[in-house]
Design a protein around this motif. Structure first.
Motif, PDB file in Angstrom:
ATOM      1  N   GLN A 100       0.826  -1.199   0.000  1.00  0.00           N
ATOM      2  CA  GLN A 100       0.000   0.000   0.000  1.00  0.00           C
ATOM      3  C   GLN A 100       0.868   1.260   0.000  1.00  0.00           C
ATOM      4  O   GLN A 100       0.617   2.209  -0.753  1.00  0.00           O
ATOM      5  CB  GLN A 100      -0.922   0.002   1.212  1.00  0.00           C
ATOM      6  N   VAL A 140       2.523   1.656  -3.517  1.00  0.00           N
ATOM      7  CA  VAL A 140       1.610   2.180  -4.543  1.00  0.00           C
ATOM      8  C   VAL A 140       1.264   3.630  -4.231  1.00  0.00           C
ATOM      9  O   VAL A 140       1.161   4.474  -5.141  1.00  0.00           O
ATOM     10  CB  VAL A 140       0.345   1.306  -4.639  1.00  0.00           C
ATOM     11  N   ALA A 141       1.097   3.952  -2.946  1.00  0.00           N
ATOM     12  CA  ALA A 141       0.831   5.340  -2.564  1.00  0.00           C
ATOM     13  C   ALA A 141       1.970   6.248  -3.013  1.00  0.00           C
ATOM     14  O   ALA A 141       1.738   7.403  -3.394  1.00  0.00           O
ATOM     15  CB  ALA A 141       0.642   5.440  -1.051  1.00  0.00           C
ATOM     16  N   PHE A 161       1.363   7.483  -6.557  1.00  0.00           N
ATOM     17  CA  PHE A 161       0.395   8.574  -6.633  1.00  0.00           C
ATOM     18  C   PHE A 161       1.020   9.879  -6.153  1.00  0.00           C
ATOM     19  O   PHE A 161       0.845  10.938  -6.778  1.00  0.00           O
ATOM     20  CB  PHE A 161      -0.839   8.234  -5.789  1.00  0.00           C
ATOM     21  N   CYS A 162       1.751   9.813  -5.049  1.00  0.00           N
ATOM     22  CA  CYS A 162       2.421  11.003  -4.527  1.00  0.00           C
ATOM     23  C   CYS A 162       3.447  11.516  -5.532  1.00  0.00           C
ATOM     24  O   CYS A 162       3.575  12.722  -5.746  1.00  0.00           O
ATOM     25  CB  CYS A 162       3.087  10.668  -3.196  1.00  0.00           C
ATOM     26  N   ASN A 170      -2.910   3.226 -11.188  1.00  0.00           N
ATOM     27  CA  ASN A 170      -4.275   2.821 -10.888  1.00  0.00           C
ATOM     28  C   ASN A 170      -4.460   1.316 -11.047  1.00  0.00           C
ATOM     29  O   ASN A 170      -5.249   0.701 -10.316  1.00  0.00           O
ATOM     30  CB  ASN A 170      -5.259   3.593 -11.758  1.00  0.00           C
ATOM     31  N   GLY A 195      -3.135  -0.023  -7.859  1.00  0.00           N
ATOM     32  CA  GLY A 195      -4.091   0.176  -6.774  1.00  0.00           C
ATOM     33  C   GLY A 195      -5.239  -0.819  -6.838  1.00  0.00           C
ATOM     34  O   GLY A 195      -5.661  -1.377  -5.813  1.00  0.00           O
ATOM     35  N   THR A 221      -8.684   0.579  -0.753  1.00  0.00           N
ATOM     36  CA  THR A 221      -7.605   1.531  -0.487  1.00  0.00           C
ATOM     37  C   THR A 221      -7.477   2.602  -1.567  1.00  0.00           C
ATOM     38  O   THR A 221      -6.700   3.525  -1.422  1.00  0.00           O
ATOM     39  CB  THR A 221      -6.265   0.787  -0.343  1.00  0.00           C
ATOM     40  N   MET A 222      -8.239   2.478  -2.648  1.00  0.00           N
ATOM     41  CA  MET A 222      -8.034   3.367  -3.796  1.00  0.00           C
ATOM     42  C   MET A 222      -8.278   4.831  -3.450  1.00  0.00           C
ATOM     43  O   MET A 222      -7.560   5.713  -3.934  1.00  0.00           O
ATOM     44  CB  MET A 222      -8.935   2.946  -4.957  1.00  0.00           C
ATOM     45  N   LYS A 279      -7.781   6.395  -0.603  1.00  0.00           N
ATOM     46  CA  LYS A 279      -6.614   6.905   0.118  1.00  0.00           C
ATOM     47  C   LYS A 279      -5.457   7.143  -0.834  1.00  0.00           C
ATOM     48  O   LYS A 279      -4.684   8.103  -0.682  1.00  0.00           O
ATOM     49  CB  LYS A 279      -6.200   5.942   1.216  1.00  0.00           C
ATOM     50  N   LEU A 280      -5.293   6.268  -1.815  1.00  0.00           N
ATOM     51  CA  LEU A 280      -4.214   6.446  -2.783  1.00  0.00           C
ATOM     52  C   LEU A 280      -4.399   7.740  -3.569  1.00  0.00           C
ATOM     53  O   LEU A 280      -3.437   8.480  -3.793  1.00  0.00           O
ATOM     54  CB  LEU A 280      -4.163   5.247  -3.737  1.00  0.00           C
ATOM     55  N   HIS A 281      -5.629   8.019  -3.975  1.00  0.00           N
ATOM     56  CA  HIS A 281      -5.889   9.262  -4.702  1.00  0.00           C
ATOM     57  C   HIS A 281      -5.695  10.479  -3.815  1.00  0.00           C
ATOM     58  O   HIS A 281      -5.327  11.557  -4.294  1.00  0.00           O
ATOM     59  CB  HIS A 281      -7.300   9.236  -5.300  1.00  0.00           C
TER      60      HIS A 281
END
Length: 385
Positions: free
Chosen positions: A8, A11-12, A15-16, A116, A119, A130-131, A133-135
């Motif tokens: 998690q 993958v986060a 996005f960051c 994506n 995610g 969790t998607m 939170k990732l966004h």
């Protein structure tokens, strides 16, 4: 740390990374414009170049993700984005700058689909939402880059110094994420390489339309809220940025909690309820008029639309790489086409009607997801007596 948490965080980081890279060069547009001696029109083309690159990249993305998988595509496109940032730091001419931003846009398109897909795979593998939170981390990357840009520019105006610091941070981020990224991602049928591009399925088309309308609704708050507050609500100058602020704050906050809502009520209910709330809140604000109703309406858009695009990306990834690619392409199309279309409406009638059209796009997003197959939320575990 659990395997889920490690993946998690990895993958986060993607996005960051994307939010941080975009915000870094966007924050220095005035400096780049001065160095290249650009007119206002040339700045507009400069900004459009990255969007055009992202839009035209999607036939390529469909092939690359089928050949490489989302993990390798994410890492490769991230490295290209670091190189693009380095190129912008020293680019000597306007045509070369446009070329760099076109490449940047292609890499953005690749990373958008790949992250994506990662995610969605994370949710599928561990059965945990969790998607959203990732966004939220994408927005966090934008915010963090803006803070760093502000800090660096207080010490030096040199763009190469700023971009070198940002590039080092981005490299550290992607290298830290790499070991925990998932190796398997999309459904097997979607990974058959060498296929010709086929006509989108009915579900693919509906999800693409939903993503188009969602992106127009979200983007309008950034592009038009300040102007509405100034021209229609007659807000004081210091209140004009609050339209973007309340929308963004509600969106980030809601995304931090939205995965729990998805587990409890299901993605379809979140999308439908969110779209209705966004459209109704904005329409009510337009009818009421005034600064406070406008800010309340913008907050409704942020709250209502926060989890819509994460849910749509999950649904698209469930259908396969072609559908995910189409959804990402339509998201970019909405980002590019939304502002000028709303501008034409405002010029032909008024800004109130243009913002009214934004409320309609939120409702159209709801109508577009009606034919989509959505999984049922998992039943809550029975209480133990």
């Amino acid at each position: 740390m659990s395997e889920f948490r490690r993946s998690q965080l990895a993958v986060a980081a993607l996005f960051c990374f994307l939010g941080f890279q975009y915000s870094t060069w966007a924050a220095r547009i005035p400096a780049l414009s001065d160095r290249l001696d650009l007119t206002a029109g040339e700045v507009g083309v400069f900004l459009l170049a990255a969007g055009v690159g992202a839009t035209v990249s999607f036939p390529l993305v469909a092939r690359l993700i089928a050949m490489l998988g989302s993990r390798r595509l994410a890492i490769g496109s991230a490295l290209v984005l670091v190189a693009a940032l380095s190129g912008l730091a020293v680019v000597p001419t306007y045509p070369l700058a446009l070329g760099i931003l076109l490449v940047d846009g292609v890499a953005v398109g690749c990373l958008n689909v790949a992250m994506n897909a990662q995610g969605a795979a994370l949710e599928a593998r561990y059965g945990r939402n969790t998607m959203a939170k990732l966004h939220a981390l994408f927005s966090g990357g934008i915010f963090g880059a803006a803070l760093i840009a502000s800090g660096v520019t207080t010490l030096t105006d040199a763009v190469p110094v700023h971009f070198a610091i940002a590039g080092a941070l981005l490299l550290a981020l992607i290298l830290a994420a790499r070991p925990a990224l998932l190796h398997d991602d999309l459904p097997a049928p979607a990974k058959a390489a060498g296929r010709r591009w086929i006509r989108p399925s009915r579900i693919t088309a509906w999800l693409g339309l939903a993503m188009l309308f969602t992106t127009i609704t979200e983007g309008a708050m950034t592009d038009w809220s300040a102007l509405y507050l100034e021209k229609i609500a007659h807000a004081a100058p210091h209140l004009l940025p609050l339209g973007i602020a309340v929308t963004s704050a509600m969106m980030v906050t809601a995304r931090l909690f939205a995965d729990g809502w998805r587990a409890r009520w299901g993605d379809k209910r979140i999308v439908v309820t969110g779209g209705i709330l966004a459209g109704a809140g904005l329409a009510t604000a337009l009818l009421a008029g005034g600064v406070i109703p406008a800010l309340a309406g913008f907050a409704c858009v942020g709250l209502g639309m926060a989890a819509v695009s994460p849910c749509l990306y999950v649904a698209a990834a469930r259908e396969g790489s072609d559908t995910l690619t189409m959804a990402a392409a339509m998201s970019t199309t909405g980002l590019l086409a939304g502002p000028p279309v709303l501008g034409f409406i405002a010029e032909g009638s008024s800004l109130v009607w243009a913002m009214g059209a934004v409320a309609v796009t939120a409702w159209l997003a709801v109508l577009s997801v009606v034919p989509v197959r959505w999984p049922q939320p998992a039943p809550a575990p029975a209480a133990v007596h």
